[in-house]
Structure formats: C-alpha cells, structure tokens
Design a protein around this motif. Structure first.
Motif, PDB file in Angstrom:
ATOM      1  N   THR A 152     -30.870  84.312  43.904  1.00 53.07           N
ATOM      2  CA  THR A 152     -32.281  83.774  44.240  1.00 53.07           C
ATOM      3  C   THR A 152     -33.494  84.407  43.617  1.00 53.07           C
ATOM      4  O   THR A 152     -34.389  83.915  43.073  1.00 53.07           O
ATOM      5  N   PHE A 153     -33.315  85.887  43.696  1.00 59.71           N
ATOM      6  CA  PHE A 153     -34.371  86.516  42.958  1.00 59.71           C
ATOM      7  C   PHE A 153     -34.550  86.505  41.690  1.00 59.71           C
ATOM      8  O   PHE A 153     -35.546  86.165  40.991  1.00 59.71           O
ATOM      9  N   VAL A 154     -33.191  86.132  40.893  1.00 58.60           N
ATOM     10  CA  VAL A 154     -33.298  85.977  39.228  1.00 58.60           C
ATOM     11  C   VAL A 154     -33.939  84.642  39.030  1.00 58.60           C
ATOM     12  O   VAL A 154     -34.770  84.359  38.338  1.00 58.60           O
ATOM     13  N   ALA A 155     -33.444  83.658  39.768  1.00 55.38           N
ATOM     14  CA  ALA A 155     -34.123  82.247  39.407  1.00 55.38           C
ATOM     15  C   ALA A 155     -35.683  82.090  39.921  1.00 55.38           C
ATOM     16  O   ALA A 155     -36.135  81.418  39.152  1.00 55.38           O
ATOM     17  N   VAL A 156     -36.095  82.822  41.126  1.00 50.01           N
ATOM     18  CA  VAL A 156     -37.470  82.993  41.139  1.00 50.01           C
ATOM     19  C   VAL A 156     -38.236  83.537  40.026  1.00 50.01           C
ATOM     20  O   VAL A 156     -39.353  82.996  39.565  1.00 50.01           O
ATOM     21  N   PHE A 157     -37.820  84.744  39.614  1.00 50.16           N
ATOM     22  CA  PHE A 157     -38.571  85.245  38.567  1.00 50.16           C
ATOM     23  C   PHE A 157     -38.412  84.779  37.235  1.00 50.16           C
ATOM     24  O   PHE A 157     -39.360  84.622  36.504  1.00 50.16           O
ATOM     25  N   GLY A 158     -37.415  83.982  36.674  1.00 47.07           N
ATOM     26  CA  GLY A 158     -37.250  83.132  35.833  1.00 47.07           C
ATOM     27  C   GLY A 158     -37.879  81.916  35.858  1.00 47.07           C
ATOM     28  O   GLY A 158     -38.833  81.620  34.563  1.00 47.07           O
ATOM     29  N   ALA A 159     -38.057  81.325  37.095  1.00 44.01           N
ATOM     30  CA  ALA A 159     -39.078  80.159  36.843  1.00 44.01           C
ATOM     31  C   ALA A 159     -40.717  80.595  36.875  1.00 44.01           C
ATOM     32  O   ALA A 159     -41.476  80.072  36.337  1.00 44.01           O
ATOM     33  N   LEU A 160     -40.850  81.590  37.442  1.00 45.60           N
ATOM     34  CA  LEU A 160     -42.117  82.351  37.477  1.00 45.60           C
ATOM     35  C   LEU A 160     -42.800  82.658  35.980  1.00 45.60           C
ATOM     36  O   LEU A 160     -43.940  82.373  35.522  1.00 45.60           O
ATOM     37  N   GLU A 161     -41.763  83.101  35.249  1.00 43.83           N
ATOM     38  CA  GLU A 161     -41.968  83.457  33.874  1.00 43.83           C
ATOM     39  C   GLU A 161     -42.302  82.232  33.159  1.00 43.83           C
ATOM     40  O   GLU A 161     -43.177  82.326  32.289  1.00 43.83           O
ATOM     41  N   LEU A 162     -41.629  81.408  33.241  1.00 46.35           N
ATOM     42  CA  LEU A 162     -41.583  80.150  32.544  1.00 46.35           C
ATOM     43  C   LEU A 162     -42.947  79.705  32.811  1.00 46.35           C
ATOM     44  O   LEU A 162     -43.641  78.987  31.846  1.00 46.35           O
ATOM     45  N   LEU A 163     -43.398  79.487  34.133  1.00 44.08           N
ATOM     46  CA  LEU A 163     -44.632  78.734  34.414  1.00 44.08           C
ATOM     47  C   LEU A 163     -45.793  79.573  34.070  1.00 44.08           C
ATOM     48  O   LEU A 163     -46.716  78.986  33.343  1.00 44.08           O
ATOM     49  N   LEU A 164     -45.801  80.907  33.968  1.00 44.84           N
ATOM     50  CA  LEU A 164     -46.888  81.590  33.467  1.00 44.84           C
ATOM     51  C   LEU A 164     -46.872  81.559  31.890  1.00 44.84           C
ATOM     52  O   LEU A 164     -47.801  81.726  31.529  1.00 44.84           O
ATOM     53  N   GLY A 165     -45.748  81.657  31.420  1.00 49.88           N
ATOM     54  CA  GLY A 165     -45.632  81.401  29.859  1.00 49.88           C
ATOM     55  C   GLY A 165     -46.411  80.164  29.220  1.00 49.88           C
ATOM     56  O   GLY A 165     -47.002  80.220  28.443  1.00 49.88           O
ATOM     57  N   PHE A 175     -42.773  84.933  27.444  1.00 50.60           N
ATOM     58  CA  PHE A 175     -41.602  84.309  26.705  1.00 50.60           C
ATOM     59  C   PHE A 175     -40.668  85.428  26.440  1.00 50.60           C
ATOM     60  O   PHE A 175     -39.485  85.230  26.028  1.00 50.60           O
ATOM     61  N   ALA A 176     -41.187  86.642  25.956  1.00 50.85           N
ATOM     62  CA  ALA A 176     -40.346  87.691  25.708  1.00 50.85           C
ATOM     63  C   ALA A 176     -39.118  87.996  26.984  1.00 50.85           C
ATOM     64  O   ALA A 176     -38.243  88.548  26.940  1.00 50.85           O
ATOM     65  N   HIS A 177     -40.021  88.015  28.161  1.00 51.40           N
ATOM     66  CA  HIS A 177     -39.021  88.411  29.263  1.00 51.40           C
ATOM     67  C   HIS A 177     -37.963  87.261  29.273  1.00 51.40           C
ATOM     68  O   HIS A 177     -36.803  87.608  29.533  1.00 51.40           O
ATOM     69  N   LEU A 178     -38.265  86.173  29.078  1.00 54.81           N
ATOM     70  CA  LEU A 178     -37.227  85.053  29.156  1.00 54.81           C
ATOM     71  C   LEU A 178     -36.358  85.282  27.940  1.00 54.81           C
ATOM     72  O   LEU A 178     -35.029  84.989  27.993  1.00 54.81           O
ATOM     73  N   GLY A 179     -36.786  85.774  26.803  1.00 52.20           N
ATOM     74  CA  GLY A 179     -35.995  85.962  25.666  1.00 52.20           C
ATOM     75  C   GLY A 179     -35.019  87.434  26.128  1.00 52.20           C
ATOM     76  O   GLY A 179     -33.761  87.108  25.890  1.00 52.20           O
TER      77      GLY A 179
END
Length: 203
Positions: A152-165, A175-179
């Motif tokens: 859940t932690f990974v999913a939340v932070f991944g979605a947050l990074e995508l939205l902020l990007g 996007f580097a974080h997602l990379g």
C-alpha cells in the motif's frame, strides 16, 4: 535495528561527506561539484558521461539529504542483508541509471530544466523492491506516520509521484523517482526470469 551492512553504510557516509563539502565550501567546491557531477540535460552543454551515476551522491539541502538517508536506513539494510553485496549494488545502480534516463528524457521534452541531484532514484528503487518482496509487512512511514502494508505504501507513493509529476511538484524530479522504481522492477523481473533476456542462474 541491526548494524547497517557495509554497502548501505558506505553509500550513506559518502553522501553525507559530499554534502558537508558542498555546505562548508559553497563558493568553491559546491559549484564545482554541481557543475561536474550533477545530472544535466543532454542539450545543456554541461552533460558529462559519468553524471547518470555521480548525481546520486549530491543533495540540494539538508532535508533532501535527511529523507534520502532515512529511507536508505529504513529499507536498504534489510535488502542488502537479503540479497548480498553484489546483487544489492546491482539494484542500486539499476535504479540510479533508470532514474537518470527518465529524467534526461523529461528534460529533452522541455518539462525539466537545470540539473538533478540526489539518491532519491535509488531510494524509490529500494522502496519498490521492499514492497515486492515484503508486500504484507506493516511499516510506519515518517510522513504520514500511519501504519500500512508495504504494498500500500508503494502504491500510494507511486501514484503521488505520478500526479505531482504531471501537475507540477515544486521543482522535484518526480519522474526520476518513478524511473528508479522502473529500474528496480526491471532488475527484479530479470532476476526472476520474467523478461525476454534471462540471468545465467535463477534465484
């Protein structure tokens, strides 16, 4: 917490030492370090071939350094003990390089300017790895301090990074974080033999 294993400890010490150099000698070493070792865009005229690795050892300010080192302490030690030094280094390098590749593409598209620094790509790679290996482990992040399963932690932070990007995130290389997460996923998939190219030995 058990003592930090050697690679994680060395990574944290090197990042901290370099930040101290940037802090203590801002008009000399700081500018020189960022000009030579931060990640610059391909078309900036300042890009150098070692920057897709060296940028991970520099940090922009104390809080940037603190959160990255806290994350390495929180996730890196256990993963290094699980994988061993060699495989752990491979994961760090894969995450850092994938984060750099995505950030370079973002800068080529004109949506990112200046330079990029920080171990966040490696950290997000470790975060995804932890979530894949220990999906049901309950953790309590620093922000927000709410217990949740690792997946859940990974999913939340991944979605947050995508939205902020996509919608802007105050100059942070989201996007580097997602990379970094992509690099970790590819490395684990490779180890598990789930990609067209397979490792010589599967574990």
């Amino acid at each position: 917490m058990p003592p930090l294993p050697p690679v994680t400890k060395a990574f944290m010490l090197i990042c901290t030492a370099i930040f101290c150099v940037q802090l203590l000698l801002p008009s000399v070493a700081g500018i020189a370090l960022e000009q030579w070792f931060a990640l610059w865009g391909i078309t900036s005229g300042r890009f150098l071939p070692w920057q897709p690795l060296s940028y991970a050892f520099l940090h922009g300010d104390f809080m940037h350094l603190f959160f990255n080192m806290f994350g390495l302490w929180m996730f890196g030690g256990e993963l290094e003990n699980l994988w061993g030094r060699k495989r752990y280094i491979h994961m760090l390098v894969a995450s850092v390089l994938a984060a750099a590749t995505v950030q370079i593409l973002v800068m080529l598209l004109g949506t990112g300017r200046g330079y990029t620094v920080g171990a966040s790509g490696a950290l997000f790679g470790l975060l995804l790895s932890f979530g894949m290996l220990f999906p049901n482990r309950v953790i309590v992040p620093l922000i927000p301090p709410i217990p949740m399963k690792a997946r859940t932690f990974v999913a939340v932070f991944g979605a947050l990074e995508l939205l902020l990007g996509l919608f802007g995130g105050g100059g942070v290389a989201h996007f580097a974080h997602l990379g970094g997460m992509l690099g970790a996923w590819l490395m684990i998939s490779y180890w598990r033999g789930r990609l067209p190219f397979r490792p010589k030995t599967r574990r």
